[in-house]
Design a protein around this motif. Structure first.
Motif, mmCIF file in Angstrom:
data_model
loop_
_atom_site.group_PDB
_atom_site.id
_atom_site.type_symbol
_atom_site.label_atom_id
_atom_site.label_comp_id
_atom_site.label_asym_id
_atom_site.label_seq_id
_atom_site.Cartn_x
_atom_site.Cartn_y
_atom_site.Cartn_z
ATOM 1 N N THR A 118 -39.099 -47.333 38.503
ATOM 2 C CA THR A 118 -39.725 -48.531 39.070
ATOM 3 C C THR A 118 -40.179 -48.274 40.503
ATOM 4 N N HIS A 119 -39.356 -47.580 41.270
ATOM 5 C CA HIS A 119 -39.764 -47.251 42.644
ATOM 6 C C HIS A 119 -41.003 -46.365 42.651
ATOM 7 N N LEU A 120 -41.118 -45.476 41.685
ATOM 8 C CA LEU A 120 -42.328 -44.654 41.600
ATOM 9 C C LEU A 120 -43.550 -45.520 41.306
ATOM 10 N N GLU A 121 -43.387 -46.523 40.461
ATOM 11 C CA GLU A 121 -44.496 -47.451 40.180
ATOM 12 C C GLU A 121 -44.946 -48.161 41.451
ATOM 13 N N LEU A 122 -44.015 -48.352 42.363
ATOM 14 C CA LEU A 122 -44.307 -49.037 43.629
ATOM 15 C C LEU A 122 -44.662 -48.059 44.753
ATOM 16 N N ASP A 123 -44.897 -46.787 44.377
ATOM 17 C CA ASP A 123 -45.230 -45.726 45.349
ATOM 18 C C ASP A 123 -44.136 -45.535 46.394
ATOM 19 N N ARG A 124 -42.910 -45.617 45.957
ATOM 20 C CA ARG A 124 -41.749 -45.373 46.824
ATOM 21 C C ARG A 124 -41.027 -44.102 46.352
ATOM 22 N N ALA A 125 -41.756 -42.994 46.439
ATOM 23 C CA ALA A 125 -41.214 -41.724 45.947
ATOM 24 C C ALA A 125 -39.952 -41.318 46.691
ATOM 25 N N ASP A 126 -39.879 -41.656 47.978
ATOM 26 C CA ASP A 126 -38.702 -41.272 48.759
ATOM 27 C C ASP A 126 -37.428 -41.903 48.198
ATOM 28 N N ILE A 127 -37.507 -43.175 47.833
ATOM 29 C CA ILE A 127 -36.346 -43.851 47.250
ATOM 30 C C ILE A 127 -36.050 -43.280 45.868
ATOM 31 N N ALA A 128 -37.095 -43.024 45.099
ATOM 32 C CA ALA A 128 -36.921 -42.465 43.759
ATOM 33 C C ALA A 128 -36.202 -41.118 43.819
ATOM 34 N N VAL A 129 -36.570 -40.273 44.780
ATOM 35 C CA VAL A 129 -35.929 -38.958 44.909
ATOM 36 C C VAL A 129 -34.431 -39.116 45.172
ATOM 37 N N TYR A 171 -41.542 -35.670 43.302
ATOM 38 C CA TYR A 171 -41.872 -34.574 44.212
ATOM 39 C C TYR A 171 -43.382 -34.358 44.277
ATOM 40 N N GLU A 172 -44.057 -34.501 43.159
ATOM 41 C CA GLU A 172 -45.532 -34.375 43.154
ATOM 42 C C GLU A 172 -46.158 -35.416 44.088
ATOM 43 N N LYS A 173 -45.662 -36.639 44.011
ATOM 44 C CA LYS A 173 -46.197 -37.702 44.881
ATOM 45 C C LYS A 173 -45.942 -37.403 46.354
ATOM 46 N N GLN A 174 -44.899 -36.621 46.626
ATOM 47 C CA GLN A 174 -44.585 -36.229 47.998
ATOM 48 C C GLN A 174 -45.260 -34.907 48.384
ATOM 49 N N ALA A 175 -46.086 -34.385 47.501
ATOM 50 C CA ALA A 175 -46.775 -33.106 47.702
ATOM 51 C C ALA A 175 -45.792 -31.941 47.873
ATOM 52 N N ARG A 176 -44.677 -32.035 47.184
ATOM 53 C CA ARG A 176 -43.663 -30.969 47.203
ATOM 54 C C ARG A 176 -43.787 -30.197 45.893
ATOM 55 N N LYS A 177 -44.832 -29.407 45.808
ATOM 56 C CA LYS A 177 -45.193 -28.731 44.563
ATOM 57 C C LYS A 177 -44.123 -27.759 44.067
ATOM 58 N N THR A 178 -43.506 -27.031 44.966
ATOM 59 C CA THR A 178 -42.475 -26.078 44.556
ATOM 60 C C THR A 178 -41.273 -26.809 43.974
#
Length: 131
Positions: A73-84, A108-115
């Motif tokens: 749900t946090h990812l749906e809200l663009d809150r990748a930091d909380i999701a992680v 991680y993709e949303k945070q541009a952390r590709k590795t």
């Protein structure tokens, strides 16, 4: 189960009333909150979904499912930091949860952390193959 039938038949108000009744009749039942949270999520009512997942986690802090769904749900809200944070907590509880790794990869993709995203995808695949 009746709530699901009502929802499938397009009677969302009746479905929600049944889910509310389940929570009211047994307010300490984690599953009731998870089901209601999932229903709110299908309606894209994120605030309601998060509130129910939070209550499920209060009742059972070791619920990997509640943590994963809250993170989704946090990812749906663009809150990748909380999701992680939530997904890493879920993986601390159960390091064999492939859904958590897959969702973590997306976060991680949303945070541009590709590795990190690639590593999480590899781990999800590895865990799925074991189970």
């Amino acid at each position: 189960k009746l709530a699901l039938i009502e929802a499938v038949q397009g009677r969302s108000n009746r479905a929600l009333a049944l889910l509310d009744q389940a929570v009211e009749s047994n307010p300490e039942n984690e599953s009731s909150y998870l089901n209601r949270g999932n229903y709110y999520a299908t309606l894209r009512q994120w605030k309601g979904a998060l509130a129910n997942y939070a209550r499920a986690l209060e009742l059972n802090p070791l619920s990997v499912f509640a943590a994963v769904e809250s993170a989704r749900t946090h990812l749906e809200l663009d809150r990748a930091d909380i999701a992680v944070v939530e997904l890493n907590a879920a993986l601390d509880i159960d390091p064999r949860a492939p859904d958590a790794y897959e969702l973590l990869s997306s976060a991680y993709e949303k945070q541009a952390r590709k590795t990190d995203a690639a590593a999480a995808r590899v781990e999800a695949k590895r865990v799925r193959e074991i189970h």
